[in-house]
Design a protein around this motif. Sequence first.
Motif, short mmCIF file in Angstrom:
data_model
loop_
_atom_site.label_atom_id
_atom_site.label_comp_id
_atom_site.label_asym_id
_atom_site.label_seq_id
_atom_site.Cartn_x
_atom_site.Cartn_y
_atom_site.Cartn_z
N UNK A 162 0.82 -1.23 0.00
CA UNK A 162 0.00 0.00 0.00
C UNK A 162 0.85 1.28 0.00
N UNK A 163 1.99 1.23 0.70
CA UNK A 163 2.86 2.41 0.81
C UNK A 163 3.51 2.79 -0.51
N UNK A 164 3.83 1.80 -1.32
CA UNK A 164 4.57 2.08 -2.56
C UNK A 164 3.68 2.11 -3.80
N UNK A 165 2.39 1.80 -3.62
CA UNK A 165 1.52 1.57 -4.78
C UNK A 165 1.39 2.80 -5.67
N UNK A 166 1.52 3.99 -5.11
CA UNK A 166 1.38 5.19 -5.95
C UNK A 166 2.70 5.57 -6.63
N UNK A 167 3.77 4.88 -6.31
CA UNK A 167 5.08 5.21 -6.89
C UNK A 167 5.49 4.25 -7.99
N UNK A 168 4.81 3.11 -8.09
CA UNK A 168 5.21 2.08 -9.05
C UNK A 168 3.99 1.51 -9.77
N UNK A 169 4.25 0.96 -10.95
CA UNK A 169 3.19 0.30 -11.74
C UNK A 169 3.13 -1.20 -11.47
N UNK A 170 4.21 -1.73 -10.92
CA UNK A 170 4.25 -3.17 -10.68
C UNK A 170 5.28 -3.50 -9.62
N UNK A 171 5.30 -4.76 -9.20
CA UNK A 171 6.27 -5.19 -8.19
C UNK A 171 6.95 -6.46 -8.63
N UNK A 172 8.19 -6.61 -8.16
CA UNK A 172 8.95 -7.84 -8.38
C UNK A 172 8.97 -8.60 -7.05
#
Length: 341
Positions: free
Chosen positions: A237-247
């Motif tokens: 939730x904390x990083x969701x607005x900074x990235x389009x996807x996660x590894x």
Amino acid sequence: MITVRHRPLDLHLRHTFRLSRGASDVRHNLLVELEHEGRVGLGEAAPIPRYAQDRDSSAAVVETMVGRLGDLRAFRDAARAAAVDGQEAAQAAVDMALHDLAGKRMGVPLYELLGFDPRAAPATSYTIGLDTPEVVERKVHEAGAYEILKVKMGSEEDRAVLETVRDVTDRRLLVDANEGWSLDGARERLEWLAGLNVELVEQPLPADRLEETRALRRESPLPLFADESVHRVEDIPRIASAFDGINIKLAKCGGIGEALRMIATARAHGMRVMLGCMVESSVGITAAAHLSPLVDYADLDGNLLIADDPFTGARIVDGRIVLPDAPGLGVEPRAAGSAAW
Ligand code: MG
């Protein structure tokens, strides 16, 4: 009664692997065997030095965790419940072994136990480390059947390297900056990377530069994926607005149970998902591969990068992941003399 054994797993790389953080030729992983009711479950810890993990700390944590395990039928969450903070690589090893045991107990491969379609397993990308344009060109040719290449960046020669790659292949390209760029450097690079038809960029800025990454994303012509910025489900939730996807990596998050939570949470935030890996044998890679039908990108080449994988499991056929059908992880010791794929 569950018993645990562990032994060193030294994995030698085919090529010295350079990242923006350094280089190495051998990885010191740990093989874990959990024995219960006559069956043996396999797991692998790929300790991450950046997070103060090594083989000794992993071995100690595995023993501690096994002493804390509850009902093994609750295999999905058992490792999380027994975990030691900050020791996700060890947690992942125990978690894999518990999933392997569960599949063996029920007589089904892990993908079936979890309810996934093995035919949905995607193509895997093949990673090319930092190097001179000449060496990178040779590695592109060696990458043969792989339709997606992931190129590591973070050197002075980045642009020459990427242009070399694009000159010699029209394959799909992913870029991993491993936190190596500044905000201004990232802005400039994203422009010309988009011109080279790169598909996404992983971790352009250091993990602690979340505000800057958010600003970068607003103007970025390419999707940004988090790697070092995301470890566990709580981070999303904390990083969701900074990235389009996660590894997601099993060694980084703590295993299959945690990875499944992360995939669901990322989807709820509208994010895309990549499944990555450390340099691991076929034990760790196959464990992750069983989840690959759920994800958009599989970067599960850690066992392809080593010269001495002692196991067989998931295979790559024409660049795509083929899951094994044997119960559990479906990992077997490699027969003496048979070639690594
Ligand atoms: Mg990465």
